[in-house]
Design a protein around this motif. Sequence first.
Motif, PDB file in Angstrom:
ATOM      1  N   LEU A   1       0.816  -1.220   0.000  1.00  0.00           N
ATOM      2  CA  LEU A   1       0.000   0.000   0.000  1.00  0.00           C
ATOM      3  C   LEU A   1       0.848   1.267   0.000  1.00  0.00           C
ATOM      4  O   LEU A   1       0.535   2.236  -0.700  1.00  0.00           O
ATOM      5  CB  LEU A   1      -0.945  -0.010   1.205  1.00  0.00           C
ATOM      6  CG  LEU A   1      -1.916   1.169   1.311  1.00  0.00           C
ATOM      7  CD1 LEU A   1      -2.770   1.311   0.059  1.00  0.00           C
ATOM      8  CD2 LEU A   1      -2.815   1.008   2.536  1.00  0.00           C
ATOM      9  N   ASN A   2       1.914   1.289   0.775  1.00  0.00           N
ATOM     10  CA  ASN A   2       2.790   2.469   0.791  1.00  0.00           C
ATOM     11  C   ASN A   2       3.388   2.731  -0.583  1.00  0.00           C
ATOM     12  O   ASN A   2       3.443   3.877  -1.053  1.00  0.00           O
ATOM     13  CB  ASN A   2       3.907   2.295   1.822  1.00  0.00           C
ATOM     14  CG  ASN A   2       3.411   2.462   3.236  1.00  0.00           C
ATOM     15  OD1 ASN A   2       2.448   3.167   3.484  1.00  0.00           O
ATOM     16  ND2 ASN A   2       4.077   1.809   4.176  1.00  0.00           N
ATOM     17  N   GLU A   3       3.823   1.660  -1.240  1.00  0.00           N
ATOM     18  CA  GLU A   3       4.405   1.794  -2.579  1.00  0.00           C
ATOM     19  C   GLU A   3       3.351   2.248  -3.590  1.00  0.00           C
ATOM     20  O   GLU A   3       3.631   3.084  -4.460  1.00  0.00           O
ATOM     21  CB  GLU A   3       5.020   0.459  -3.011  1.00  0.00           C
ATOM     22  CG  GLU A   3       6.227   0.053  -2.182  1.00  0.00           C
ATOM     23  CD  GLU A   3       6.657  -1.386  -2.429  1.00  0.00           C
ATOM     24  OE1 GLU A   3       7.873  -1.658  -2.362  1.00  0.00           O
ATOM     25  OE2 GLU A   3       5.777  -2.243  -2.682  1.00  0.00           O
ATOM     26  N   MET A   4       2.147   1.698  -3.470  1.00  0.00           N
ATOM     27  CA  MET A   4       1.063   2.097  -4.373  1.00  0.00           C
ATOM     28  C   MET A   4       0.720   3.567  -4.199  1.00  0.00           C
ATOM     29  O   MET A   4       0.509   4.292  -5.183  1.00  0.00           O
ATOM     30  CB  MET A   4      -0.176   1.237  -4.103  1.00  0.00           C
ATOM     31  CG  MET A   4      -0.078  -0.195  -4.599  1.00  0.00           C
ATOM     32  SD  MET A   4      -0.100  -0.320  -6.414  1.00  0.00           S
ATOM     33  CE  MET A   4      -1.757   0.273  -6.783  1.00  0.00           C
ATOM     34  N   SER A   5       0.656   4.021  -2.958  1.00  0.00           N
ATOM     35  CA  SER A   5       0.302   5.421  -2.688  1.00  0.00           C
ATOM     36  C   SER A   5       1.333   6.381  -3.249  1.00  0.00           C
ATOM     37  O   SER A   5       0.994   7.477  -3.715  1.00  0.00           O
ATOM     38  CB  SER A   5       0.145   5.630  -1.179  1.00  0.00           C
ATOM     39  OG  SER A   5      -0.931   4.873  -0.674  1.00  0.00           O
ATOM     40  N   LYS A   6       2.592   5.995  -3.214  1.00  0.00           N
ATOM     41  CA  LYS A   6       3.660   6.829  -3.768  1.00  0.00           C
ATOM     42  C   LYS A   6       3.618   6.838  -5.296  1.00  0.00           C
ATOM     43  O   LYS A   6       3.851   7.866  -5.941  1.00  0.00           O
ATOM     44  CB  LYS A   6       5.018   6.330  -3.287  1.00  0.00           C
ATOM     45  CG  LYS A   6       5.286   6.585  -1.819  1.00  0.00           C
ATOM     46  CD  LYS A   6       6.635   6.036  -1.398  1.00  0.00           C
ATOM     47  CE  LYS A   6       6.886   6.266   0.087  1.00  0.00           C
ATOM     48  NZ  LYS A   6       8.185   5.674   0.525  1.00  0.00           N
ATOM     49  N   LYS A   7       3.318   5.694  -5.883  1.00  0.00           N
ATOM     50  CA  LYS A   7       3.310   5.580  -7.340  1.00  0.00           C
ATOM     51  C   LYS A   7       2.065   6.196  -7.959  1.00  0.00           C
ATOM     52  O   LYS A   7       2.109   6.724  -9.085  1.00  0.00           O
ATOM     53  CB  LYS A   7       3.423   4.108  -7.751  1.00  0.00           C
ATOM     54  CG  LYS A   7       3.574   3.914  -9.255  1.00  0.00           C
ATOM     55  CD  LYS A   7       3.902   2.471  -9.597  1.00  0.00           C
ATOM     56  CE  LYS A   7       4.109   2.304 -11.106  1.00  0.00           C
ATOM     57  NZ  LYS A   7       4.482   0.914 -11.462  1.00  0.00           N
ATOM     58  N   TYR A   8       0.944   6.124  -7.225  1.00  0.00           N
ATOM     59  CA  TYR A   8      -0.328   6.614  -7.765  1.00  0.00           C
ATOM     60  C   TYR A   8      -0.954   7.640  -6.807  1.00  0.00           C
ATOM     61  O   TYR A   8      -2.049   7.415  -6.266  1.00  0.00           O
ATOM     62  CB  TYR A   8      -1.297   5.451  -7.968  1.00  0.00           C
ATOM     63  CG  TYR A   8      -0.801   4.378  -8.910  1.00  0.00           C
ATOM     64  CD1 TYR A   8      -0.879   4.533 -10.284  1.00  0.00           C
ATOM     65  CD2 TYR A   8      -0.256   3.199  -8.408  1.00  0.00           C
ATOM     66  CE1 TYR A   8      -0.432   3.541 -11.155  1.00  0.00           C
ATOM     67  CE2 TYR A   8       0.196   2.200  -9.259  1.00  0.00           C
ATOM     68  CZ  TYR A   8       0.113   2.376 -10.629  1.00  0.00           C
ATOM     69  OH  TYR A   8       0.552   1.397 -11.482  1.00  0.00           O
ATOM     70  N   PRO A   9      -0.309   8.789  -6.589  1.00  0.00           N
ATOM     71  CA  PRO A   9      -0.833   9.773  -5.631  1.00  0.00           C
ATOM     72  C   PRO A   9      -2.167  10.380  -6.039  1.00  0.00           C
ATOM     73  O   PRO A   9      -3.015  10.643  -5.183  1.00  0.00           O
ATOM     74  CB  PRO A   9       0.270  10.838  -5.588  1.00  0.00           C
ATOM     75  CG  PRO A   9       0.991  10.697  -6.889  1.00  0.00           C
ATOM     76  CD  PRO A   9       0.962   9.233  -7.207  1.00  0.00           C
ATOM     77  N   ASP A  10      -2.377  10.611  -7.326  1.00  0.00           N
ATOM     78  CA  ASP A  10      -3.644  11.201  -7.769  1.00  0.00           C
ATOM     79  C   ASP A  10      -4.800  10.238  -7.540  1.00  0.00           C
ATOM     80  O   ASP A  10      -5.883  10.640  -7.099  1.00  0.00           O
ATOM     81  CB  ASP A  10      -3.567  11.567  -9.253  1.00  0.00           C
ATOM     82  CG  ASP A  10      -2.596  12.706  -9.520  1.00  0.00           C
ATOM     83  OD1 ASP A  10      -2.276  13.443  -8.563  1.00  0.00           O
ATOM     84  OD2 ASP A  10      -2.149  12.849 -10.672  1.00  0.00           O
TER      85      ASP A  10
END
Length: 242
Positions: free
Chosen positions: A126-135
């Motif tokens: 989830l942390n990696e996803m949030s960084k990769k897909y902030p919008d």
Amino acid sequence: MQNTGFKNEHDLYTAINGKYLYQLNTNLKNLILKLSDCNENQIIKAIKKGGQCKPDIEIIINNISYNISIKRGSGNSVHQEPLNVFIEFLKDNTDINDKEINCIKLFIWSDGSYDNSGQISDRLDLNEMSKKYPDENNLLSKFFDRNKETLIKRFLKTGRFQNQPEADYLYYGNVNEGCLKKMNNVIEFLVSKIGSGKLNIGNLSFQAWNIVKNGNPKTENRRGVIQLKWSSIKKDLQYIEE
């Protein structure tokens, strides 16, 4: 190894069912008296619930039923359901649009796809996803905030199935100590809060149950399932009215 949550539910059931009020320990006696006025010679009945419904135990006093969801410990998972079932619920009960649906799919599959078609090597936590897909994270957070009361009620009170009993109360604890809260008060509290995680619905955190990052074929069936956690449950309950 026996699931400690199930054991706790069984212990509570065993300690209550078929007992007179005077036979209960102080904690359980207080629990019963918060539910209903009854005398020392009143027999208390209990029925195990669980399974697909939100209450774990039904307590019957004077032929009146009280459905109770039981929690203990920390990092509590309060709800899981298949992604496709959740999406259908959202279509029928919220203002969700196609872009927001795709954001949910993106974060649950966590492999860069909307349909589990990404590579195992592309799976991100989830942390990696949030960084990769902030919008997408921001769009989804706004959707959850708009609809959090509807969602939290499903996660804690009603569950997935319309023909199952709702949880009237939440009990946090075990046989010897715990606290009882009306579920509507719990929901009202959670709706009033804004969590500090990457994706929150009130004070609940939204995530994939298991992204199976290593691609283990034995656990692949755990993918595509949403999970809600209430990590601050013990702390939060002290601020919730009974």
